[in-house]
Motif scaffolding. Structure first.
Motif, PDB file in Angstrom:
ATOM      1  N   UNK A 108      -9.785 -31.297  33.381  1.00  0.00           N
ATOM      2  CA  UNK A 108      -9.445 -32.125  34.537  1.00  0.00           C
ATOM      3  C   UNK A 108      -8.677 -33.384  34.130  1.00  0.00           C
ATOM      4  N   UNK A 109      -8.861 -33.855  32.902  1.00  0.00           N
ATOM      5  CA  UNK A 109      -8.179 -35.073  32.473  1.00  0.00           C
ATOM      6  C   UNK A 109      -6.694 -34.865  32.226  1.00  0.00           C
ATOM      7  N   UNK A 110      -6.287 -33.656  31.815  1.00  0.00           N
ATOM      8  CA  UNK A 110      -4.910 -33.458  31.345  1.00  0.00           C
ATOM      9  C   UNK A 110      -4.127 -32.432  32.159  1.00  0.00           C
ATOM     10  N   UNK A 111      -4.753 -31.766  33.118  1.00  0.00           N
ATOM     11  CA  UNK A 111      -4.020 -30.716  33.840  1.00  0.00           C
ATOM     12  C   UNK A 111      -2.950 -31.331  34.738  1.00  0.00           C
ATOM     13  N   UNK A 112      -1.872 -30.572  34.933  1.00  0.00           N
ATOM     14  CA  UNK A 112      -0.733 -31.057  35.716  1.00  0.00           C
ATOM     15  C   UNK A 112      -0.998 -30.993  37.213  1.00  0.00           C
ATOM     16  N   UNK A 113      -1.715 -29.957  37.657  1.00  0.00           N
ATOM     17  CA  UNK A 113      -2.003 -29.762  39.077  1.00  0.00           C
ATOM     18  C   UNK A 113      -3.387 -29.142  39.203  1.00  0.00           C
ATOM     19  N   UNK A 114      -3.967 -29.120  40.391  1.00  0.00           N
ATOM     20  CA  UNK A 114      -5.303 -28.506  40.543  1.00  0.00           C
ATOM     21  C   UNK A 114      -5.350 -27.030  40.181  1.00  0.00           C
ATOM     22  N   UNK A 115      -4.215 -26.337  40.282  1.00  0.00           N
ATOM     23  CA  UNK A 115      -4.182 -24.902  39.974  1.00  0.00           C
ATOM     24  C   UNK A 115      -3.712 -24.619  38.552  1.00  0.00           C
ATOM     25  N   UNK A 116      -3.516 -25.647  37.768  1.00  0.00           N
ATOM     26  CA  UNK A 116      -3.024 -25.456  36.400  1.00  0.00           C
ATOM     27  C   UNK A 116      -4.162 -24.966  35.514  1.00  0.00           C
ATOM     28  N   UNK A 117      -3.961 -23.799  34.897  1.00  0.00           N
ATOM     29  CA  UNK A 117      -5.004 -23.241  34.031  1.00  0.00           C
ATOM     30  C   UNK A 117      -4.452 -22.682  32.727  1.00  0.00           C
ATOM     31  N   UNK A 118      -3.146 -22.837  32.482  1.00  0.00           N
ATOM     32  CA  UNK A 118      -2.575 -22.236  31.270  1.00  0.00           C
ATOM     33  C   UNK A 118      -1.498 -23.060  30.606  1.00  0.00           C
ATOM     34  N   UNK A 119      -1.334 -24.317  30.988  1.00  0.00           N
ATOM     35  CA  UNK A 119      -0.308 -25.142  30.358  1.00  0.00           C
ATOM     36  C   UNK A 119      -0.740 -25.514  28.940  1.00  0.00           C
ATOM     37  N   UNK A 120       0.178 -26.117  28.203  1.00  0.00           N
ATOM     38  CA  UNK A 120      -0.117 -26.492  26.826  1.00  0.00           C
ATOM     39  C   UNK A 120      -1.221 -27.545  26.769  1.00  0.00           C
ATOM     40  N   UNK A 121      -1.241 -28.460  27.723  1.00  0.00           N
ATOM     41  CA  UNK A 121      -2.272 -29.492  27.727  1.00  0.00           C
ATOM     42  C   UNK A 121      -3.659 -28.904  27.959  1.00  0.00           C
ATOM     43  N   UNK A 122      -3.738 -27.926  28.870  1.00  0.00           N
ATOM     44  CA  UNK A 122      -5.023 -27.280  29.156  1.00  0.00           C
ATOM     45  C   UNK A 122      -5.510 -26.496  27.937  1.00  0.00           C
ATOM     46  N   UNK A 123      -4.590 -25.809  27.262  1.00  0.00           N
ATOM     47  CA  UNK A 123      -4.976 -25.064  26.057  1.00  0.00           C
ATOM     48  C   UNK A 123      -5.489 -26.009  24.969  1.00  0.00           C
ATOM     49  N   UNK A 124      -4.856 -27.161  24.831  1.00  0.00           N
ATOM     50  CA  UNK A 124      -5.311 -28.151  23.849  1.00  0.00           C
ATOM     51  C   UNK A 124      -6.707 -28.655  24.201  1.00  0.00           C
TER      52      UNK A 124
END
Length: 246
Positions: A108-124
């Motif tokens: 929740x701290x780094x995701x781009x949008x509420x539906x973001x579940x696979x970006x580079x930030x989420x993986x990190x």
């Protein structure tokens, strides 16, 4: 097997006198010697159990009254009994369920949008939660080699993702490191395996370089003095040309 039982029974019974088995001391006589089995049992000492150190965990900041991830959004959860709430809270939860909550908080701290579940930030963020769990595990079990290999693989994968973010989106990279409390160190420009042969060769080359430099020192001093004399002569000539009238 029968012979072993018979021998063990004789050891426990002690010396036989007049058809009666005497364990400690004979009746009406001197004290009988104790059997070897009982002597061993008396000298036996239990190993001292070491107290486990209280290792701080990154899951300690989760409140115990928080509900589990699967029951947090259930509409009838507010109408159930307190005992049921306690059973469904993190107080009775396993480490795996606590890890789900912690991973969700980091995402929740780094995701781009509420539906973001696979970006580079989420993986990190997901890899960071795993790595911190592995680090706590190794403080209790330092010889677990299989999990150490998994942790090193996760660290390598996170390092590659952070390097890509630093190269492509530097502002996102800075925000991710700040929110997840990650200290990113730059990799060296040239990677070379340091061996004993390489160290000896490097020391020898440095010694040869210093000896050659000492031998060439008088020649360099002579050249430097010649350059200084030429520069001084050129300055004097230029001053004379500026001083004479045209």
């Amino acid at each position: 097997m029968l012979a072993l039982r018979t021998a063990l029974g004789r050891c426990l019974a002690g010396p036989v006198r007049g058809g009666a088995a005497v364990l400690g001391s004979a009746r009406g006589g001197d004290g009988a010697a104790c059997s070897p089995f009982i002597q061993t049992a008396r000298c036996y000492a239990r190993p001292v159990r070491r107290k486990r150190k209280d290792i701080p965990s990154h899951l300690d900041d989760l409140p115990p009254t928080m509900l589990k991830k699967d029951y947090a959004n259930v509409p009838i959860i507010n109408s159930v009994d307190d005992v049921v709430k306690r059973l469904l809270s993190l107080e009775m939860a396993s480490q795996k369920e606590k890890m789900k909550i912690k991973t969700q908080q980091l995402v929740e701290k780094v995701r781009r949008s509420p539906n973001d579940s696979g970006s580079f930030e989420v993986q990190v963020a997901i890899l960071t939660a795993k790595i911190r769990t592995y680090e706590e595990h190794f403080q209790r079990h330092p010889k677990d080699k299989s999990n150490r290999r998994r942790m090193l693989m996760a660290i390598d994968c996170r390092k590659k993702l952070l390097a890509y973010l630093r190269r492509v989106r530097y502002d996102t990279f800075e925000n991710t490191c700040k929110q997840l409390n990650i200290q990113y160190t730059l990799p060296p420009l040239h990677r070379k395996r340091i061996t004993k042969r390489w160290l000896v060769k490097k020391a020898f080359c440095r010694k040869v370089f210093e000896e050659v430099r000492k031998l060439k020192a008088p020649e360099r001093l002579k050249q430097r003095r010649e350059w200084q004399a030429r520069a001084r002569a050129a300055k004097e000539k230029q001053a004379q040309c500026e001083g004479t009238p045209v």
